[in-house]
Design a protein around this motif. Structure first.
Motif, PDB file in Angstrom:
ATOM      1  N   GLN A  64       0.834  -1.204   0.000  1.00 14.48           N
ATOM      2  CA  GLN A  64       0.000   0.000   0.000  1.00 14.48           C
ATOM      3  C   GLN A  64       0.868   1.254   0.000  1.00 14.48           C
ATOM      4  O   GLN A  64       0.622   2.214   0.705  1.00 14.48           O
ATOM      5  CB  GLN A  64      -0.925   0.000   1.227  1.00 14.48           C
ATOM      6  N   ASP A  70      -6.456   1.033  -4.592  1.00  9.66           N
ATOM      7  CA  ASP A  70      -7.050   0.328  -3.455  1.00  9.66           C
ATOM      8  C   ASP A  70      -8.346  -0.319  -3.921  1.00  9.66           C
ATOM      9  O   ASP A  70      -9.351   0.365  -4.108  1.00  9.66           O
ATOM     10  CB  ASP A  70      -7.368   1.299  -2.311  1.00  9.66           C
ATOM     11  N   HIS A  74      -9.724  -3.933   0.069  1.00  5.21           N
ATOM     12  CA  HIS A  74      -8.806  -3.271   1.005  1.00  5.21           C
ATOM     13  C   HIS A  74      -9.564  -2.705   2.208  1.00  5.21           C
ATOM     14  O   HIS A  74      -9.030  -2.647   3.311  1.00  5.21           O
ATOM     15  CB  HIS A  74      -8.040  -2.164   0.277  1.00  5.21           C
TER      16      HIS A  74
END
Length: 118
Positions: A64, A70, A74
């Protein structure tokens, strides 16, 4: 040949004349990152300077980190993962808010609603 309404048709009709802005940043040890994450690590496994015939480098960093996507998984248990997102869902319109003057004076500056009308 592409089918009507395919991603290539969209590209040719809409994106071929668009202006693209690369927002990526090169990784480097010591770059700003979320404090809970370790710093990037790099090492040369094989290198010309060691007499090796070719170069192989090892990079270690948190997934990340840097410019990334994302996926819903996530943040949402059971959400879609990156391999479940069609490329067509990754093409979105973009609005660029230039607050570079404020950021130069205050690195913590954030956009405001007033920036949308200027």
């Amino acid at each position: 040949m592409s089918t009507p309404g395919s991603l290539w048709d969209i590209y040719r009709s809409r994106l071929s004349a668009a202006t693209f802005t690369d927002l990526t940043h090169a990784f480097h040890p010591g770059q700003p990152h979320f404090p809970a994450f370790p710093d990037e690590e790099r090492s040369a496994l094989l290198d010309f300077s060691k007499g090796d015939a070719f170069q192989v480098h090892h990079y270690a960093f948190v997934g990340q980190w840097g410019t990334h996507v994302d996926p819903p998984v996530h943040f949402i248990d059971g959400g879609r993962s990156i391999d479940q997102l069609p490329v067509a869902e990754m093409l979105l319109l973009l609005v660029i808010l230039d607050i570079s003057d404020r950021v130069a004076a205050d690195p913590d500056a954030t956009p405001t609603l007033a920036d949308l009308s200027s």
